[in-house]
Enzyme design. Sequence first.
Site, PDB file in Angstrom:
ATOM      1  N   CYS A 171       0.850  -1.196   0.000  1.00 60.13           N
ATOM      2  CA  CYS A 171       0.000   0.000   0.000  1.00 60.13           C
ATOM      3  C   CYS A 171       0.889   1.249   0.000  1.00 60.13           C
ATOM      4  O   CYS A 171       1.764   1.387   0.868  1.00 60.13           O
ATOM      5  CB  CYS A 171      -0.901  -0.016   1.233  1.00 60.13           C
ATOM      6  SG  CYS A 171      -1.864   1.507   1.417  1.00 60.13           S
ATOM      7  N   ASP A 201      -0.431  -5.621   0.383  1.00 60.12           N
ATOM      8  CA  ASP A 201      -1.747  -5.950  -0.171  1.00 60.12           C
ATOM      9  C   ASP A 201      -1.654  -7.301  -0.876  1.00 60.12           C
ATOM     10  O   ASP A 201      -0.583  -7.669  -1.368  1.00 60.12           O
ATOM     11  CB  ASP A 201      -2.175  -4.873  -1.188  1.00 60.12           C
ATOM     12  CG  ASP A 201      -2.617  -3.574  -0.507  1.00 60.12           C
ATOM     13  OD1 ASP A 201      -3.134  -3.636   0.612  1.00 60.12           O
ATOM     14  OD2 ASP A 201      -2.427  -2.506  -1.116  1.00 60.12           O
TER      15      ASP A 201
END
Lengths: 123, 123, 123, 123, 123, 123, 123, 123, 123, 123
Positions: free
Chosen positions: J35, J42
């Site tokens: 992120c 992620d």
Amino acid sequence: MNSQQRRALLETFANPHPRRAYRIEHVQPEYTSVCPVTGQPDYGEITIRYVAAARCVELKSLKFYLQSFRNEGVFYEDVVNRILDDLVAAVKPREMAVTGRFTPRGGMHSTITAEYRARSRKG
Amino acid sequence: MNSQQRRALLETFANPHPRRAYRIEHVQPEYTSVCPVTGQPDYGEITIRYVAAARCVELKSLKFYLQSFRNEGVFYEDVVNRILDDLVAAVKPREMAVTGRFTPRGGMHSTITAEYRARSRKG
Amino acid sequence: MNSQQRRALLETFANPHPRRAYRIEHVQPEYTSVCPVTGQPDYGEITIRYVAAARCVELKSLKFYLQSFRNEGVFYEDVVNRILDDLVAAVKPREMAVTGRFTPRGGMHSTITAEYRARSRKG
Amino acid sequence: MNSQQRRALLETFANPHPRRAYRIEHVQPEYTSVCPVTGQPDYGEITIRYVAAARCVELKSLKFYLQSFRNEGVFYEDVVNRILDDLVAAVKPREMAVTGRFTPRGGMHSTITAEYRARSRKG
Amino acid sequence: MNSQQRRALLETFANPHPRRAYRIEHVQPEYTSVCPVTGQPDYGEITIRYVAAARCVELKSLKFYLQSFRNEGVFYEDVVNRILDDLVAAVKPREMAVTGRFTPRGGMHSTITAEYRARSRKG
Amino acid sequence: MNSQQRRALLETFANPHPRRAYRIEHVQPEYTSVCPVTGQPDYGEITIRYVAAARCVELKSLKFYLQSFRNEGVFYEDVVNRILDDLVAAVKPREMAVTGRFTPRGGMHSTITAEYRARSRKG
Amino acid sequence: MNSQQRRALLETFANPHPRRAYRIEHVQPEYTSVCPVTGQPDYGEITIRYVAAARCVELKSLKFYLQSFRNEGVFYEDVVNRILDDLVAAVKPREMAVTGRFTPRGGMHSTITAEYRARSRKG
Amino acid sequence: MNSQQRRALLETFANPHPRRAYRIEHVQPEYTSVCPVTGQPDYGEITIRYVAAARCVELKSLKFYLQSFRNEGVFYEDVVNRILDDLVAAVKPREMAVTGRFTPRGGMHSTITAEYRARSRKG
Amino acid sequence: MNSQQRRALLETFANPHPRRAYRIEHVQPEYTSVCPVTGQPDYGEITIRYVAAARCVELKSLKFYLQSFRNEGVFYEDVVNRILDDLVAAVKPREMAVTGRFTPRGGMHSTITAEYRARSRKG
Amino acid sequence: MNSQQRRALLETFANPHPRRAYRIEHVQPEYTSVCPVTGQPDYGEITIRYVAAARCVELKSLKFYLQSFRNEGVFYEDVVNRILDDLVAAVKPREMAVTGRFTPRGGMHSTITAEYRARSRKG
């Protein structure tokens, strides 16, 4: 086994209801061949969907035909198109689609679908 | 049992809402017949979807009709079309589709779908 | 309970967003009624999908309405159409569909779907 | 077909690893017989689990043996115990369990399991 | 219907294999009764598992017995124990368990299981 | 390929935590061999569970070892026991279990499980 | 709401079959509270399994009791133990277990289970 | 990052109910590290189950600890044991188990489970 | 919290690829609000699908926006339309759909879907 | 790694059946990136569907290309469009779609889909 020998494995029978455009689907979840680069086995599920014209493919011969790739080196994109070409040549269908769903390699899994439609057909 | 005797098994009742084109589906997962080549039993699920006109097929008679194939030798491609023909003759529907999903033989499983549409229907 | 008494069970409320054609779906998996021939209980799941016009059906009253079939003898094909007729009369929707999915009887399970579309609607 | 004829269908082969107590399971989801009261067909899945002693049951003969109930009238509780008795007589296993899972009748579905354990075995 | 009338609905037949302690399971997913407080219908699945002694419960009579609760007001905790008591009285099993799995009320769903074991049984 | 050549395919590495009895499981869903009677390919999933002692089986060599059965004729009951024997010889585990789950043949599917436990282990 | 007020929400009723040690399970998939550190809402499913002695927990009061955590800041490990303590105090069961299954936070999901067993019980 | 730095990532908090032996489970489906041989990323799901004594592991710190393996080269068999060792050192639990379920490599997928039990515990 | 305050919670960022009409979907399975009639909590899953124009909705602010309904009394049919109105006002999308799938109440579960399409868009 | 370096990772091979417009799908469930705001990892599944023209993407290079995002900070909406741009540049397909399905963050999960269609194509 060359391409002609492989096609010779496919047997057909007369479509019992040739006047109706009905759908036939055969699924073989036990497909296997060999990666032409690494020599490692590949695995997948082959789905054949078609609308017959005069002939239908005989199931036992279809099984032997698909087994003939067992020790052959062939790419995913290639084999799905070759199965379609061989079956179109054998049963001359109104339309046909072949799908190969292959198991993960390097974490990634692939699906290839090729379709054929006879020219004279009016939708 | 000949074809005429089998059709005689199908009973119908007056469609209670004949002016509305609504959809009816019956699924029989307990279909069985016999392979005409090997004599071995085949198994599958028969799905009947139709839009009734004046008559509906009565469920108990449909069960007996489908049971009548139990010891009959019949090919997949043939039986699905024959069930469609017999039901169309019995209930004269606006439209109808019959699907047979058969269990694996030689690792491969098959699905056959045949459809009927009355000529006078405007879509 | 006669048809008029049953319809009187349905209550409605003013659609809070009448200018937008949005979709509403209610599913009751706890439907039961009685077979009009054998007197045996039938079971199923009723799905109601509609686009409201001025009114929406109130959920609790819908539950009581569907419960009113509990000890009533009614055929599958009939009840789905009657629910549609009663709800169309109560909420006067832009369009509506009612589906009944009934549990197996004699090994066979059935699904009935009836639809309504208001005449003035332009798609 | 009487009981003795049916048992004669079962063929066996020498257990290739008789000194190890390993587990074998065969599942036939295509079992069917006939209800002795109503004459209606019953359907189910037969599971056979055993630890072989000197002999194993041959798969093709097991298929024919189970098919022999196809047009026989027999109760659920009875057939599971009879399959167990016949297989114990045929392969004389260290231990064996037979389970029948039958499809819904009257909304209700049933499962029967019977077990055998050779006396001389020490757990 | 009082308790004695309900028990009288249960019919039994002679266990065909009384010398073997085998397991029988019947599942009725179409159970319904009425909440004794609110009068609203309750729904659930009743599972009966037992090892028979001299008698087995007859399936059709079991269906009618379970249907007899359809319009009766009864609590979850109570009905599961009463079904167990009635069935134990009827078939005098070696052991028996009754489970009721009830659908959500107030977002919450409940499962009740009661068991019986004959005193003379040696485990 | 003879038995000794096949065993030579298995490579091992030093267990990184030999003092703890922890569990290792490898699942190969892409197993295939050939039926020794019909010459037709068989398919299945091989699961290997073990508690290592001094050595662990190396994953890539395990893949090659299992691939070595690809064109070999071998019975279900035999192959599971032979895989267990070969792996026990290679890694000398505290305990090991091998399970083969094979795809349907004649409608019937089979599962074989064989286990090994080292003598000196105290449970 | 303090601890005493929360416990006062739980109502009980007399166990209708106090002499039999039967199992009761209630599952509430609609649990929510607030993280005491971040103030963000947490979500989960609370399962309560117990064997009643003299009293059973009343379902509607249990729903209100669990709802009382809705805007409370409480840790996973704490709330499961507090629910167990409160319910044990309310119904004085023979035995009881409470499980909380919480939805993912930071990719990770958690399950907490706490159990109680009355001292006088002989297993 | 060395072993000591990694352990320093783990934070704990006082067990709110230290007198009860209750179970805690955290599942992280987003584990990834790197194969020490090929440098290719590995993926899996790490499950941690434990019974706390005086301390519990704090969830956010556990997430950071597991993320610390993201670019580390480590074998399956090794990492599961190292996570167990690090967590046992941090929270000194009554008992703990760590399971790693890793995604397919070469068609084969693996599961490793290691367990710890404090010496003084009486089961 | 009034409508304007709630809308102020939604933050947006510049669409990084504004020239391509690509699809964005966010699913929040942790929605909860309060029934305006009974005061009881409602639960559901909110799905937002849209094609952005100049702006995208920021995920964290969307979470806070949806959480703002937590203790608000609002009907199913209303909340889905209001979420759509608020998001359309905030991101001015090419098109957007909002679906709410709510958990069972009185045995019945409901799904509401509302859609928006910008006028200038040519399909 | 800059954009040009990343694109250079993609290798292609000549489409073996360039005259047929067949479909190719590759699914990588092991995608991970970081992120750009929080620096937290992620996770997601990337699906690539395309109809090749003269070239196909080589699978191993596609794996390396997708791995190149492993330690890159990138938004969901951005990465899906960038993968599409890079692949379109590399294989110049007739048409292509890229979908990213990302795991829950803050309880919410997201799916992004971007599509490309070559101008000269006639549908």
